[in-house]
Design a protein around this motif. Sequence first.
Motif, mmCIF file in Angstrom:
data_model
loop_
_atom_site.group_PDB
_atom_site.id
_atom_site.type_symbol
_atom_site.label_atom_id
_atom_site.label_comp_id
_atom_site.label_asym_id
_atom_site.label_seq_id
_atom_site.Cartn_x
_atom_site.Cartn_y
_atom_site.Cartn_z
ATOM 1 N N TRP A 40 0.690 -1.038 0.170
ATOM 2 C CA TRP A 40 0.054 0.129 0.003
ATOM 3 C C TRP A 40 0.931 1.329 0.018
ATOM 4 C CZ3 TRP A 40 -3.853 1.356 4.522
ATOM 5 C CH2 TRP A 40 -4.845 2.190 4.036
ATOM 6 N N ARG A 41 1.989 1.160 0.862
ATOM 7 C CA ARG A 41 2.787 2.289 0.748
ATOM 8 C C ARG A 41 3.235 2.562 -0.755
ATOM 9 N NH1 ARG A 41 7.192 5.155 1.921
ATOM 10 N NH2 ARG A 41 7.524 6.209 3.946
ATOM 11 N N ASN A 42 4.043 1.508 -0.890
ATOM 12 C CA ASN A 42 4.692 1.706 -2.154
ATOM 13 C C ASN A 42 3.668 2.284 -3.289
ATOM 14 O OD1 ASN A 42 7.087 0.537 -1.235
ATOM 15 N ND2 ASN A 42 6.540 -1.395 -1.823
ATOM 16 N N GLN A 43 2.630 1.759 -3.392
ATOM 17 C CA GLN A 43 1.278 2.333 -4.674
ATOM 18 C C GLN A 43 1.124 3.852 -4.303
ATOM 19 O OE1 GLN A 43 -0.021 0.451 -7.041
ATOM 20 N NE2 GLN A 43 -0.390 2.738 -7.434
ATOM 21 N N THR A 48 2.014 9.452 -5.796
ATOM 22 C CA THR A 48 2.298 10.626 -5.479
ATOM 23 C C THR A 48 3.084 11.256 -6.209
ATOM 24 O OG1 THR A 48 1.522 10.224 -3.085
ATOM 25 C CG2 THR A 48 2.942 12.146 -3.438
ATOM 26 N N THR A 49 4.210 10.420 -6.674
ATOM 27 C CA THR A 49 5.207 10.853 -7.550
ATOM 28 C C THR A 49 4.832 11.029 -8.981
ATOM 29 O OG1 THR A 49 7.066 9.496 -6.536
ATOM 30 C CG2 THR A 49 7.505 10.229 -8.327
ATOM 31 N N HIS A 50 3.834 10.577 -9.393
ATOM 32 C CA HIS A 50 3.194 10.566 -10.841
ATOM 33 C C HIS A 50 2.306 11.740 -10.673
ATOM 34 C CE1 HIS A 50 1.594 9.469 -14.317
ATOM 35 N NE2 HIS A 50 0.359 9.774 -14.067
ATOM 36 N N THR A 51 1.670 12.137 -9.600
ATOM 37 C CA THR A 51 0.815 13.255 -9.247
ATOM 38 C C THR A 51 1.683 14.495 -9.538
ATOM 39 O OG1 THR A 51 -0.875 12.060 -8.099
ATOM 40 C CG2 THR A 51 -0.836 14.456 -7.851
ATOM 41 N N ARG A 52 2.851 14.503 -8.807
ATOM 42 C CA ARG A 52 3.578 15.714 -8.721
ATOM 43 C C ARG A 52 4.287 15.933 -9.727
ATOM 44 N NH1 ARG A 52 6.286 14.832 -2.543
ATOM 45 N NH2 ARG A 52 4.436 15.665 -1.459
ATOM 46 N N GLN A 53 4.655 14.928 -10.547
ATOM 47 C CA GLN A 53 5.492 15.050 -12.185
ATOM 48 C C GLN A 53 4.244 15.871 -12.975
ATOM 49 O OE1 GLN A 53 6.523 11.219 -13.034
ATOM 50 N NE2 GLN A 53 8.570 11.455 -12.043
ATOM 51 N N ASN A 54 2.784 15.403 -13.180
ATOM 52 C CA ASN A 54 1.893 15.798 -13.804
ATOM 53 C C ASN A 54 1.798 17.328 -13.448
ATOM 54 O OD1 ASN A 54 1.744 13.433 -15.191
ATOM 55 N ND2 ASN A 54 -0.273 12.979 -14.009
ATOM 56 N N GLU A 77 -5.481 17.882 -6.935
ATOM 57 C CA GLU A 77 -4.472 17.116 -6.784
ATOM 58 C C GLU A 77 -3.609 17.537 -5.679
ATOM 59 O OE1 GLU A 77 -2.383 17.863 -10.622
ATOM 60 O OE2 GLU A 77 -3.559 16.492 -11.473
ATOM 61 N N LEU A 78 -3.274 18.588 -5.288
ATOM 62 C CA LEU A 78 -2.778 18.870 -3.914
ATOM 63 C C LEU A 78 -3.248 18.509 -2.708
ATOM 64 C CD1 LEU A 78 -1.570 22.655 -4.571
ATOM 65 C CD2 LEU A 78 -0.044 20.581 -4.256
ATOM 66 N N ARG A 79 -4.692 18.442 -2.835
ATOM 67 C CA ARG A 79 -5.336 17.884 -1.266
ATOM 68 C C ARG A 79 -5.046 16.462 -1.514
ATOM 69 N NH1 ARG A 79 -8.077 19.817 2.498
ATOM 70 N NH2 ARG A 79 -10.008 18.696 2.127
ATOM 71 N N THR A 80 -5.245 15.699 -2.654
ATOM 72 C CA THR A 80 -4.968 14.364 -2.594
ATOM 73 C C THR A 80 -3.499 13.827 -2.367
ATOM 74 O OG1 THR A 80 -6.645 14.041 -4.568
ATOM 75 C CG2 THR A 80 -4.567 12.157 -4.510
ATOM 76 N N VAL A 81 -2.648 14.779 -2.579
ATOM 77 C CA VAL A 81 -1.308 14.534 -2.146
ATOM 78 C C VAL A 81 -1.011 14.613 -0.690
ATOM 79 C CG1 VAL A 81 1.097 15.488 -2.179
ATOM 80 C CG2 VAL A 81 -0.099 14.813 -4.283
ATOM 81 N N GLU A 82 -1.639 15.682 -0.013
ATOM 82 C CA GLU A 82 -1.649 15.865 1.261
ATOM 83 C C GLU A 82 -2.433 14.936 2.156
ATOM 84 O OE1 GLU A 82 -3.782 19.733 2.003
ATOM 85 O OE2 GLU A 82 -2.045 20.801 0.886
ATOM 86 N N ARG A 83 -3.470 14.250 1.605
ATOM 87 C CA ARG A 83 -4.200 13.348 2.433
ATOM 88 C C ARG A 83 -3.193 11.757 2.261
ATOM 89 N NH1 ARG A 83 -8.754 13.603 -0.304
ATOM 90 N NH2 ARG A 83 -8.495 12.166 -1.901
ATOM 91 N N GLU A 84 -2.593 11.823 0.841
ATOM 92 C CA GLU A 84 -1.777 10.639 0.799
ATOM 93 C C GLU A 84 -0.656 10.779 1.943
ATOM 94 O OE1 GLU A 84 -1.246 10.019 -3.485
ATOM 95 O OE2 GLU A 84 -2.806 9.025 -3.612
#
Length: 144
Positions: A40-43, A48-54, A77-84
């Motif tokens: 789960w952590r790796n996913q 997150t890496t993919h989202t930040r690159q986008n 996307e920022l909210r998703t990254v924060e939640r993750e």
Amino acid sequence: MTEKVDLDEIELEPDYRPSPDEPYMNPKQLAFFRRKLLDWRNQIVEDTTHTRQNMNESENQADEVDRASQETERYTELRTVEREQRLLSKIDAALRRIENGEFGYCEVTGEPIGVRRLEARPVATLSIEAKEAQERQERQMAED
């Protein structure tokens, strides 16, 4: 609580699922939950890496409507990254509890959280009863 075991040495069958019939938080169950948490952590890290690159690759739009749409998307996307990121902290804490022999036990009562609950929410730190009591208390405080 459970004793420390080298979980890397435990081989799990690909279709292994913890059973309530086996001893609670035995090494096989701990290895199962550790693998589940690490996967789960790796996913999440990958997503997150993919989202930040986008986000870094997105262009500024000349059109006002396109720009507004892009800003809305970026905010989401920022909210998703924060939640993750918060979830990663919970996953890391669960992995530490596995290493410390505390995983699977309610942090309030010390009672087993339960295999079914942990399968559904492997970062759980409270038994169902303790979680329900916490939620009742939060509702009461909100009403006051």
